[in-house]
Scaffold this motif. Structure first.
Motif, PDB file in Angstrom:
ATOM      1  N   VAL A 263      69.358  28.881  74.395  1.00 16.08           N
ATOM      2  CA  VAL A 263      70.330  28.272  73.120  1.00 16.08           C
ATOM      3  C   VAL A 263      71.067  26.906  73.706  1.00 16.08           C
ATOM      4  O   VAL A 263      71.116  26.201  72.832  1.00 16.08           O
ATOM      5  CB  VAL A 263      71.292  29.739  72.792  1.00 16.08           C
ATOM      6  N   LEU A 264      71.574  27.208  74.960  1.00 15.99           N
ATOM      7  CA  LEU A 264      72.233  26.036  75.581  1.00 15.99           C
ATOM      8  C   LEU A 264      71.350  24.739  75.619  1.00 15.99           C
ATOM      9  O   LEU A 264      71.754  23.873  75.113  1.00 15.99           O
ATOM     10  CB  LEU A 264      72.540  26.212  76.838  1.00 15.99           C
ATOM     11  N   LEU A 265      70.211  24.848  75.817  1.00 17.75           N
ATOM     12  CA  LEU A 265      69.166  23.638  75.777  1.00 17.75           C
ATOM     13  C   LEU A 265      68.910  23.326  74.350  1.00 17.75           C
ATOM     14  O   LEU A 265      68.681  22.127  74.137  1.00 17.75           O
ATOM     15  CB  LEU A 265      67.750  24.187  76.466  1.00 17.75           C
ATOM     16  N   LEU A 266      68.603  24.170  73.589  1.00 17.93           N
ATOM     17  CA  LEU A 266      68.571  23.699  72.209  1.00 17.93           C
ATOM     18  C   LEU A 266      69.926  23.149  71.419  1.00 17.93           C
ATOM     19  O   LEU A 266      69.525  22.082  70.745  1.00 17.93           O
ATOM     20  CB  LEU A 266      68.354  25.011  71.156  1.00 17.93           C
ATOM     21  N   THR A 267      70.758  23.383  72.102  1.00 17.34           N
ATOM     22  CA  THR A 267      72.169  22.930  71.646  1.00 17.34           C
ATOM     23  C   THR A 267      72.309  21.435  72.248  1.00 17.34           C
ATOM     24  O   THR A 267      72.716  20.408  71.209  1.00 17.34           O
ATOM     25  CB  THR A 267      73.462  23.620  72.192  1.00 17.34           C
ATOM     26  N   ALA A 268      72.113  21.123  73.697  1.00 16.22           N
ATOM     27  CA  ALA A 268      71.887  19.960  73.963  1.00 16.22           C
ATOM     28  C   ALA A 268      70.872  18.938  73.459  1.00 16.22           C
ATOM     29  O   ALA A 268      71.037  17.731  73.260  1.00 16.22           O
ATOM     30  CB  ALA A 268      71.653  20.063  75.673  1.00 16.22           C
ATOM     31  N   ALA A 269      69.564  19.626  72.997  1.00 19.69           N
ATOM     32  CA  ALA A 269      68.834  18.863  72.444  1.00 19.69           C
ATOM     33  C   ALA A 269      69.103  18.259  71.215  1.00 19.69           C
ATOM     34  O   ALA A 269      68.970  16.922  70.954  1.00 19.69           O
ATOM     35  CB  ALA A 269      67.491  19.699  72.197  1.00 19.69           C
TER      36      ALA A 269
ATOM     37  N   GLY B 268      80.085  33.074  69.695  1.00 21.28           N
ATOM     38  CA  GLY B 268      79.469  34.011  68.694  1.00 21.28           C
ATOM     39  C   GLY B 268      78.559  34.853  69.266  1.00 21.28           C
ATOM     40  O   GLY B 268      78.390  36.060  68.788  1.00 21.28           O
ATOM     41  N   ILE B 269      77.853  34.576  70.415  1.00 22.20           N
ATOM     42  CA  ILE B 269      76.897  35.315  70.568  1.00 22.20           C
ATOM     43  C   ILE B 269      77.101  36.477  71.601  1.00 22.20           C
ATOM     44  O   ILE B 269      77.026  37.586  71.390  1.00 22.20           O
ATOM     45  CB  ILE B 269      75.898  34.573  71.691  1.00 22.20           C
ATOM     46  N   PHE B 270      78.221  36.113  72.331  1.00 16.12           N
ATOM     47  CA  PHE B 270      79.096  37.342  73.125  1.00 16.12           C
ATOM     48  C   PHE B 270      79.680  38.424  71.952  1.00 16.12           C
ATOM     49  O   PHE B 270      79.685  39.411  72.326  1.00 16.12           O
ATOM     50  CB  PHE B 270      79.860  36.771  74.121  1.00 16.12           C
ATOM     51  N   THR B 271      80.325  37.699  71.168  1.00 20.35           N
ATOM     52  CA  THR B 271      81.055  38.712  70.043  1.00 20.35           C
ATOM     53  C   THR B 271      80.049  39.510  69.502  1.00 20.35           C
ATOM     54  O   THR B 271      80.091  40.872  69.254  1.00 20.35           O
ATOM     55  CB  THR B 271      81.427  37.900  68.987  1.00 20.35           C
TER      56      THR B 271
ATOM     57  N   TYR C 248      68.345  38.496  78.382  1.00 18.11           N
ATOM     58  CA  TYR C 248      69.349  37.938  77.721  1.00 18.11           C
ATOM     59  C   TYR C 248      69.901  36.588  78.304  1.00 18.11           C
ATOM     60  O   TYR C 248      70.068  35.635  77.507  1.00 18.11           O
ATOM     61  CB  TYR C 248      70.583  38.920  77.676  1.00 18.11           C
ATOM     62  N   LEU C 249      69.812  36.464  79.490  1.00 16.89           N
ATOM     63  CA  LEU C 249      70.161  35.263  80.299  1.00 16.89           C
ATOM     64  C   LEU C 249      69.267  34.346  79.972  1.00 16.89           C
ATOM     65  O   LEU C 249      69.586  33.041  79.755  1.00 16.89           O
ATOM     66  CB  LEU C 249      70.248  35.478  81.691  1.00 16.89           C
ATOM     67  N   SER C 250      67.901  34.502  79.725  1.00 17.30           N
ATOM     68  CA  SER C 250      66.970  33.506  79.375  1.00 17.30           C
ATOM     69  C   SER C 250      67.264  32.802  78.101  1.00 17.30           C
ATOM     70  O   SER C 250      66.886  31.835  77.579  1.00 17.30           O
ATOM     71  CB  SER C 250      65.602  34.250  79.438  1.00 17.30           C
ATOM     72  N   PHE C 251      67.758  33.943  77.113  1.00 14.77           N
ATOM     73  CA  PHE C 251      68.077  33.636  75.809  1.00 14.77           C
ATOM     74  C   PHE C 251      69.176  32.790  75.696  1.00 14.77           C
ATOM     75  O   PHE C 251      69.238  31.689  75.040  1.00 14.77           O
ATOM     76  CB  PHE C 251      68.461  34.783  74.794  1.00 14.77           C
ATOM     77  N   LEU C 252      70.332  32.968  76.560  1.00 14.04           N
ATOM     78  CA  LEU C 252      71.511  32.251  76.521  1.00 14.04           C
ATOM     79  C   LEU C 252      71.262  30.752  77.060  1.00 14.04           C
ATOM     80  O   LEU C 252      71.709  29.550  76.454  1.00 14.04           O
ATOM     81  CB  LEU C 252      72.390  32.717  77.561  1.00 14.04           C
ATOM     82  N   VAL C 253      70.121  30.573  77.883  1.00 18.63           N
ATOM     83  CA  VAL C 253      69.709  29.509  78.616  1.00 18.63           C
ATOM     84  C   VAL C 253      69.047  28.588  77.332  1.00 18.63           C
ATOM     85  O   VAL C 253      69.203  27.192  77.195  1.00 18.63           O
ATOM     86  CB  VAL C 253      68.811  29.587  79.826  1.00 18.63           C
TER      87      VAL C 253
ATOM     88  N   VAL D  99      70.039  38.564  65.801  1.00 19.02           N
ATOM     89  CA  VAL D  99      70.707  37.141  65.735  1.00 19.02           C
ATOM     90  C   VAL D  99      69.889  35.911  65.854  1.00 19.02           C
ATOM     91  O   VAL D  99      70.116  34.827  66.414  1.00 19.02           O
ATOM     92  CB  VAL D  99      71.508  37.048  67.234  1.00 19.02           C
ATOM     93  N   GLY D 100      68.491  35.987  65.172  1.00 17.55           N
ATOM     94  CA  GLY D 100      67.574  34.978  64.734  1.00 17.55           C
ATOM     95  C   GLY D 100      67.983  33.886  64.185  1.00 17.55           C
ATOM     96  O   GLY D 100      67.650  32.771  64.251  1.00 17.55           O
ATOM     97  N   PHE D 101      69.358  34.090  63.443  1.00 19.42           N
ATOM     98  CA  PHE D 101      69.719  32.962  62.794  1.00 19.42           C
ATOM     99  C   PHE D 101      70.273  31.934  63.489  1.00 19.42           C
ATOM    100  O   PHE D 101      70.547  30.687  62.998  1.00 19.42           O
ATOM    101  CB  PHE D 101      70.846  33.531  61.450  1.00 19.42           C
ATOM    102  N   VAL D 102      70.253  32.181  64.919  1.00 16.35           N
ATOM    103  CA  VAL D 102      71.020  30.877  65.564  1.00 16.35           C
ATOM    104  C   VAL D 102      70.067  29.809  65.847  1.00 16.35           C
ATOM    105  O   VAL D 102      70.470  28.839  66.069  1.00 16.35           O
ATOM    106  CB  VAL D 102      70.902  31.841  67.145  1.00 16.35           C
ATOM    107  N   VAL D 103      68.682  30.075  65.373  1.00 18.86           N
ATOM    108  CA  VAL D 103      67.645  28.964  65.653  1.00 18.86           C
ATOM    109  C   VAL D 103      67.910  27.915  64.529  1.00 18.86           C
ATOM    110  O   VAL D 103      67.471  26.780  64.768  1.00 18.86           O
ATOM    111  CB  VAL D 103      66.352  29.403  65.426  1.00 18.86           C
ATOM    112  N   PHE D 104      68.589  28.437  63.419  1.00 17.59           N
ATOM    113  CA  PHE D 104      69.006  27.446  62.353  1.00 17.59           C
ATOM    114  C   PHE D 104      70.447  27.068  62.511  1.00 17.59           C
ATOM    115  O   PHE D 104      70.824  25.684  62.366  1.00 17.59           O
ATOM    116  CB  PHE D 104      68.837  28.083  61.076  1.00 17.59           C
ATOM    117  N   LEU D 105      71.178  27.930  63.055  1.00 17.57           N
ATOM    118  CA  LEU D 105      72.730  27.704  63.020  1.00 17.57           C
ATOM    119  C   LEU D 105      73.099  26.539  64.212  1.00 17.57           C
ATOM    120  O   LEU D 105      73.912  25.671  63.917  1.00 17.57           O
ATOM    121  CB  LEU D 105      73.489  28.930  63.090  1.00 17.57           C
TER     122      LEU D 105
END
Length: 265
Positions: free
Chosen positions: A141-147, A114-117, A134-139, A54-60
């Motif tokens: 992703v959420l911080l990257l979203t906020a940024a 998307g991640i849960f699916t 997995y929990l660290s990954f979710l955190v 799911v590394g594409f999340v860093v661009f998506l």
């Protein structure tokens, strides 16, 4: 705190206009389909790395966050509805903060769907995921979203039109994805008397690279998630990566408000 009402309004508007649904479907497609294709073809599903699949999340995530937020304020300003909004008991601080939080909640929710699916598909095919990683990954992703949402709202607050805000957001996305290292190279060029520096990259140049939100996310993934061994410098640690992402989530909102507070609408 009326910014909470503004944030809730933004989230509910995205839900009613199907923006949230479309974003969630996009994340599901771009994250779950690669998991399905990769896991269905592997002979050792237990050895597969979920975070790489799911590394594409860093661009998506950055792309979705900027697309969702670049017209948050500039769009309202062009339509003339911003004056009506400020005529209500909302301050400009409420508008900027509420827009940033609300749009981040929309993108963050879509990303989590998307991640849960993708996680369910990964586990169904026999993959394994460590809970802590997995929990660290979710955190992260959420911080990257906020940024990136905060940056998009900042560009929207300082831009008189949506087109200018979109152009600035695209430039920022390209800068952080592929061009951030050029900042340190430019500084080295200037400090070397406007001539090309020789030798390896100094330590401070590597530290400047770690200030990018993308690089901060990568450093965060490399420490608590992938556990690539001890890090040699503080700017490569997980805690520093978290601080950088938090700074990107907060500072652009402050800068956007300071500029927006003095503009004539």
């Amino acid at each position: 705190m009326r910014w909470r009402i503004m944030a809730k309004k933004n989230f509910l508007d995205a839900y009613r206009k199907w923006s949230l649904g479309i974003a969630a479907i996009t994340f599901v497609l771009f994250l779950t389909v690669p998991v399905y294709m990769g896991m269905s073809r592997t002979n050792a599903p237990g050895d597969a790395d979920f975070f790489s699949v799911v590394g594409f999340v860093v661009f998506l995530v950055p792309l979705s966050a900027l697309m969702m937020s670049y017209d948050a304020i500039a769009g309202e300003r062009e339509l003339g509805s911003l004056k009506l909004l400020l005529a209500l008991p909302y301050t400009r601080r409420d508008v900027v903060t509420g827009m940033a939080v609300g749009r981040a909640a929309v993108v963050g929710t879509a990303a989590m769907v998307g991640i849960f699916t993708a996680t369910i598909a990964f586990l169904v095919f026999g993959g394994t995921v460590q809970v802590g990683s997995y929990l660290s990954f979710l955190v992260l992703v959420l911080l990257l979203t906020a940024a990136y949402t905060a940056s998009g709202v900042c560009f929207s607050a300082v831009s008189p039109t949506s087109n200018r805000a979109m152009a600035t957001s695209v430039g920022f996305l390209l800068l952080t994805l592929i061009g951030w290292s050029s900042i340190a190279q430019l500084l080295r060029y200037v400090l070397n008397g406007f001539s090309r520096p020789s030798g390896g990259r100094p330590e401070w140049a590597v530290a400047v690279d770690s200030l990018s939100p993308i690089q901060a996310y990568s450093n965060g993934m490399n420490t608590p998630v992938h556990t690539n061994g001890p890090v040699s410098s503080f700017y490569n640690t997980g805690w520093f990566a978290l601080l950088v992402l938090v700074a990107w989530a907060v500072i652009p909102v402050i800068l956007g408000y300071r500029r927006f507070a003095s503009v004539d609408i």
